[in-house]
Design a protein around this motif. Structure first.
Motif, PDB file in Angstrom:
ATOM      1  N   GLN A  66       4.368 -10.698  -2.387  1.00 26.80           N
ATOM      2  CA  GLN A  66       5.198  -9.666  -1.304  1.00 26.80           C
ATOM      3  C   GLN A  66       5.150  -8.331  -1.903  1.00 26.80           C
ATOM      4  OE1 GLN A  66       5.403 -10.537   2.051  1.00 26.80           O
ATOM      5  NE2 GLN A  66       4.545 -12.281   1.178  1.00 26.80           N
ATOM      6  N   SER A  67       5.597  -8.303  -2.963  1.00 28.51           N
ATOM      7  CA  SER A  67       5.657  -6.917  -3.649  1.00 28.51           C
ATOM      8  C   SER A  67       4.543  -6.270  -4.058  1.00 28.51           C
ATOM      9  CB  SER A  67       6.668  -6.907  -5.154  1.00 28.51           C
ATOM     10  OG  SER A  67       7.928  -7.451  -4.953  1.00 28.51           O
ATOM     11  N   TYR A  68       3.480  -6.902  -4.369  1.00 29.28           N
ATOM     12  CA  TYR A  68       2.389  -6.395  -4.682  1.00 29.28           C
ATOM     13  C   TYR A  68       1.412  -5.863  -3.165  1.00 29.28           C
ATOM     14  CZ  TYR A  68      -2.391  -5.587  -6.290  1.00 29.28           C
ATOM     15  OH  TYR A  68      -3.625  -4.892  -6.820  1.00 29.28           O
ATOM     16  N   ASP A  69       1.670  -6.531  -2.162  1.00 24.10           N
ATOM     17  CA  ASP A  69       1.337  -6.303  -1.076  1.00 24.10           C
ATOM     18  C   ASP A  69       1.850  -4.801  -0.695  1.00 24.10           C
ATOM     19  OD1 ASP A  69      -0.287  -8.499  -0.688  1.00 24.10           O
ATOM     20  OD2 ASP A  69       0.962  -9.640   0.754  1.00 24.10           O
ATOM     21  N   ARG A  70       3.168  -4.614  -0.601  1.00 20.43           N
ATOM     22  CA  ARG A  70       3.505  -3.358  -0.531  1.00 20.43           C
ATOM     23  C   ARG A  70       3.058  -2.440  -1.397  1.00 20.43           C
ATOM     24  NH1 ARG A  70       9.367  -3.428   1.654  1.00 20.43           N
ATOM     25  NH2 ARG A  70       9.858  -1.694   0.041  1.00 20.43           N
ATOM     26  N   TRP A  71       2.819  -2.520  -2.380  1.00 19.68           N
ATOM     27  CA  TRP A  71       2.290  -1.499  -3.514  1.00 19.68           C
ATOM     28  C   TRP A  71       0.936  -1.154  -3.175  1.00 19.68           C
ATOM     29  CZ3 TRP A  71      -1.359  -0.735  -6.898  1.00 19.68           C
ATOM     30  CH2 TRP A  71      -1.548   0.235  -8.017  1.00 19.68           C
ATOM     31  N   TRP A  72       0.132  -2.086  -2.827  1.00 16.33           N
ATOM     32  CA  TRP A  72      -1.287  -2.016  -2.561  1.00 16.33           C
ATOM     33  C   TRP A  72      -1.421  -1.503  -1.155  1.00 16.33           C
ATOM     34  CZ3 TRP A  72      -5.377  -1.150  -4.819  1.00 16.33           C
ATOM     35  CH2 TRP A  72      -6.562  -1.093  -4.149  1.00 16.33           C
ATOM     36  N   GLU A  73      -0.519  -1.604  -0.407  1.00 20.06           N
ATOM     37  CA  GLU A  73      -0.600  -0.961   1.062  1.00 20.06           C
ATOM     38  C   GLU A  73      -0.469   0.385   0.726  1.00 20.06           C
ATOM     39  OE1 GLU A  73       1.197  -1.249   5.594  1.00 20.06           O
ATOM     40  OE2 GLU A  73       2.139  -2.427   3.781  1.00 20.06           O
ATOM     41  N   ALA A  74       0.320   0.786   0.075  1.00 20.09           N
ATOM     42  CA  ALA A  74       0.973   2.112  -0.306  1.00 20.09           C
ATOM     43  C   ALA A  74      -0.244   2.891  -0.970  1.00 20.09           C
ATOM     44  CB  ALA A  74       2.136   2.115  -1.349  1.00 20.09           C
ATOM     45  N   ARG A  75      -0.940   2.138  -1.713  1.00 17.85           N
ATOM     46  CA  ARG A  75      -2.132   2.742  -2.433  1.00 17.85           C
ATOM     47  C   ARG A  75      -3.217   3.137  -1.483  1.00 17.85           C
ATOM     48  NH1 ARG A  75      -5.039   5.749  -3.641  1.00 17.85           N
ATOM     49  NH2 ARG A  75      -6.175   6.287  -5.720  1.00 17.85           N
ATOM     50  N   SER A 121       8.874  14.466  -0.764  1.00 22.65           N
ATOM     51  CA  SER A 121       9.983  13.776   0.205  1.00 22.65           C
ATOM     52  C   SER A 121       9.848  12.278  -0.132  1.00 22.65           C
ATOM     53  CB  SER A 121       9.346  14.081   1.754  1.00 22.65           C
ATOM     54  OG  SER A 121      10.008  13.307   2.777  1.00 22.65           O
ATOM     55  N   LEU A 122       9.032  11.402  -0.212  1.00 19.82           N
ATOM     56  CA  LEU A 122       8.795  10.156  -0.353  1.00 19.82           C
ATOM     57  C   LEU A 122       9.954   9.510  -1.574  1.00 19.82           C
ATOM     58  CD1 LEU A 122       5.300   9.102   0.555  1.00 19.82           C
ATOM     59  CD2 LEU A 122       7.357   8.669   1.821  1.00 19.82           C
ATOM     60  N   ARG A 123       9.763  10.501  -2.494  1.00 19.83           N
ATOM     61  CA  ARG A 123      10.514  10.283  -3.680  1.00 19.83           C
ATOM     62  C   ARG A 123      12.269  10.869  -3.752  1.00 19.83           C
ATOM     63  NH1 ARG A 123       5.651  11.461  -8.139  1.00 19.83           N
ATOM     64  NH2 ARG A 123       4.912   9.281  -8.054  1.00 19.83           N
ATOM     65  N   GLY A 124      12.228  11.378  -2.649  1.00 21.37           N
ATOM     66  CA  GLY A 124      13.782  11.688  -2.583  1.00 21.37           C
ATOM     67  C   GLY A 124      14.139  13.110  -3.232  1.00 21.37           C
ATOM     68  N   LEU A 125      12.986  13.912  -3.496  1.00 15.09           N
ATOM     69  CA  LEU A 125      13.157  15.137  -4.214  1.00 15.09           C
ATOM     70  C   LEU A 125      12.869  16.230  -3.074  1.00 15.09           C
ATOM     71  CD1 LEU A 125      10.874  14.288  -7.234  1.00 15.09           C
ATOM     72  CD2 LEU A 125      13.257  14.176  -6.931  1.00 15.09           C
ATOM     73  N   LYS A 191       3.306   5.338   7.812  1.00 15.03           N
ATOM     74  CA  LYS A 191       3.221   4.088   7.100  1.00 15.03           C
ATOM     75  C   LYS A 191       3.879   4.554   5.830  1.00 15.03           C
ATOM     76  CE  LYS A 191      -1.573   3.113   9.078  1.00 15.03           C
ATOM     77  NZ  LYS A 191      -2.859   2.978   8.855  1.00 15.03           N
ATOM     78  N   SER A 192       3.656   5.563   5.026  1.00 16.98           N
ATOM     79  CA  SER A 192       4.221   5.749   3.888  1.00 16.98           C
ATOM     80  C   SER A 192       5.920   5.595   3.889  1.00 16.98           C
ATOM     81  CB  SER A 192       3.970   6.997   3.195  1.00 16.98           C
ATOM     82  OG  SER A 192       2.467   7.049   3.138  1.00 16.98           O
ATOM     83  N   GLU A 193       6.372   6.064   4.966  1.00 24.36           N
ATOM     84  CA  GLU A 193       7.805   6.105   5.337  1.00 24.36           C
ATOM     85  C   GLU A 193       8.399   4.977   5.660  1.00 24.36           C
ATOM     86  OE1 GLU A 193       8.189  10.898   6.980  1.00 24.36           O
ATOM     87  OE2 GLU A 193       7.668   9.406   8.332  1.00 24.36           O
ATOM     88  N   ARG A 194       7.589   4.177   6.432  1.00 26.12           N
ATOM     89  CA  ARG A 194       7.987   2.808   6.586  1.00 26.12           C
ATOM     90  C   ARG A 194       8.125   1.828   5.344  1.00 26.12           C
ATOM     91  NH1 ARG A 194       4.677  -1.354   6.662  1.00 26.12           N
ATOM     92  NH2 ARG A 194       2.877   0.133   7.342  1.00 26.12           N
ATOM     93  N   ILE A 195       7.065   1.830   4.593  1.00 26.63           N
ATOM     94  CA  ILE A 195       7.338   1.231   3.233  1.00 26.63           C
ATOM     95  C   ILE A 195       8.288   1.620   2.356  1.00 26.63           C
ATOM     96  CG2 ILE A 195       5.990   0.698   1.103  1.00 26.63           C
ATOM     97  CD1 ILE A 195       3.592   1.222   2.738  1.00 26.63           C
ATOM     98  N   ASN A 196       8.493   3.116   2.403  1.00 30.49           N
ATOM     99  CA  ASN A 196       9.725   3.620   1.499  1.00 30.49           C
ATOM    100  C   ASN A 196      11.046   3.116   2.148  1.00 30.49           C
ATOM    101  OD1 ASN A 196      10.256   5.199  -0.775  1.00 30.49           O
ATOM    102  ND2 ASN A 196      10.886   6.818   0.422  1.00 30.49           N
ATOM    103  N   ASN A 197      11.053   3.132   3.427  1.00 35.23           N
ATOM    104  CA  ASN A 197      12.465   2.915   4.197  1.00 35.23           C
ATOM    105  C   ASN A 197      12.870   1.315   4.579  1.00 35.23           C
ATOM    106  OD1 ASN A 197      12.966   5.599   4.273  1.00 35.23           O
ATOM    107  ND2 ASN A 197      11.833   5.906   6.100  1.00 35.23           N
ATOM    108  N   THR A 198      12.013   0.648   4.078  1.00 37.09           N
ATOM    109  CA  THR A 198      12.079  -0.895   4.409  1.00 37.09           C
ATOM    110  C   THR A 198      12.354  -1.488   3.188  1.00 37.09           C
ATOM    111  OG1 THR A 198      10.186  -0.952   6.079  1.00 37.09           O
ATOM    112  CG2 THR A 198      11.000  -3.111   5.216  1.00 37.09           C
ATOM    113  N   GLN A 253       7.627  -3.183  -5.743  1.00 34.57           N
ATOM    114  CA  GLN A 253       7.918  -3.446  -4.291  1.00 34.57           C
ATOM    115  C   GLN A 253       8.526  -2.050  -3.477  1.00 34.57           C
ATOM    116  OE1 GLN A 253      11.349  -6.366  -4.373  1.00 34.57           O
ATOM    117  NE2 GLN A 253      12.872  -4.646  -4.051  1.00 34.57           N
ATOM    118  N   ASP A 254       8.853  -1.124  -4.526  1.00 36.16           N
ATOM    119  CA  ASP A 254       9.143   0.260  -4.180  1.00 36.16           C
ATOM    120  C   ASP A 254       8.263   1.109  -4.736  1.00 36.16           C
ATOM    121  OD1 ASP A 254      11.552  -0.458  -2.542  1.00 36.16           O
ATOM    122  OD2 ASP A 254      12.583  -0.894  -4.469  1.00 36.16           O
TER     123      ASP A 254
END
Length: 297
Positions: A66-75, A121-125, A191-198, A253-254
């Motif tokens: 599941q974690s790799y799925d999140r990472w690969w979706e982000a990529r 923004s995604l990194r909170g900077l 999509k990036s924000e969804r991954i980051n905030n879930t 996963q993050d």
């Protein structure tokens, strides 16, 4: 993102150092409990820690998947951003005349700024950090009024594109194609924000840690007849393998947390900047971001 080089042992141990200490303390505690109170403690067969180890392996396998799925979706999402950023400039250059080069450059520079701002923004900077090279002071002032800075930059580009259409510099069909590209960029941001905030369920990690410590306790009791100088290192190595896998899953996963395991969004944004500026005919472009030791951000 970790690259294909030897990862320092210090980085690996830093992530699990407290788990190692707890494992050693648990091993020592139960070893001496069985030594002094052997007549009070039941004999633990090896089948019990073996069963727990198998259960932990199944749970870890699920979490890693599941974690790799999140990472690969982000990529994949950032791969789409690369493609659509290039397409946006190419479409503007194809659908308008050379007389509009100033406006095309302004839109292209805003697209570069958007990539950097989204990554920050995604990194909170600070999303507007170092954007003065791509946006005017008036544009930065307008962007700062918004909570979502990347979205504000997209809005500026949309207004500029609408202005080109209003001035008859862009026909309806061409504007529709460019609008679709802009919409895909907005979708990628969402999509990036969804991954980051879930958030991955915290209870899953707590339960998994509990099972690993339970495995450590039962294995320590099962190995009570072994000499302590052999038992503790063996116990630590077995538990460490589980903790390392769990920590790896926890990190990937993050993918936007500004860590070595992240998607290299800063490097990707720099690549987009280089590509766009060369499409504009510029020769003085920045260098590609290279790896920092064993990872690249």
């Amino acid at each position: 993102m970790l690259i294909r080089k030897q990862i320092p042992l210090s980085y690996i141990l830093k992530n699990v150092k407290y788990d190692i200490i707890r494992t050693i303390l648990i091993g020592l505690t139960f070893h001496y409990l069985t030594f002094f109170y052997n007549h009070l403690l039941p004999e633990i067969p090896f089948s019990i820690p073996a069963f727990l180890g198998t259960s932990i392996s199944v749970l870890l396998s699920f979490k890693l998947n599941q974690s790799y799925d999140r990472w690969w979706e982000a990529r994949r999402v950032w791969g789409e951003i690369v493609n659509d950023s290039r397409n946006l400039v190419l479409q503007l250059q194809s659908f308008t005349t050379g007389e509009n080069s100033v406006q095309i450059k302004a839109i292209a520079y805003r697209q570069i700024a958007w990539c950097y701002a989204l990554g920050q923004s995604l990194r909170g900077l600070d999303a507007t950090e170092n954007l003065s090279s791509f946006l005017t002071e008036k544009e930065i002032e307008a962007v700062n009024k918004h909570n979502n800075k990347p979205l504000a930059i997209l809005q500026l580009n949309s207004k500029n594109i609408a202005g080109l259409h209003a001035e008859n510099k862009l026909d309806v069909h061409s504007k529709l194609i460019i609008d679709l590209t802009s919409a895909r960029l907005c979708d990628a941001m969402g999509k990036s924000e969804r991954i980051n905030n879930t958030v991955f369920p915290t209870s899953y990690r707590i339960f998994l840690h509990f099972m690993i410590y339970l495995f450590t306790i039962t294995l320590s009791l099962a190995l009570s007849n072994m000499d302590v100088w052999f038992e503790i290192p063996l116990l630590t190595l077995l538990a460490l393998s589980f903790f390392l896998l769990e920590k790896s899953a926890d990190h990937i996963q993050d993918p936007f947390k500004n860590r070595p395991n992240d998607i290299p969004i800063t490097s990707i944004a720099r690549t987009i900047e280089i590509n766009i500026r060369q499409l504009l005919g510029e020769t003085d472009v920045p260098k590609v971001i290279t790896a920092h030791d064993y990872y690249i951000l």
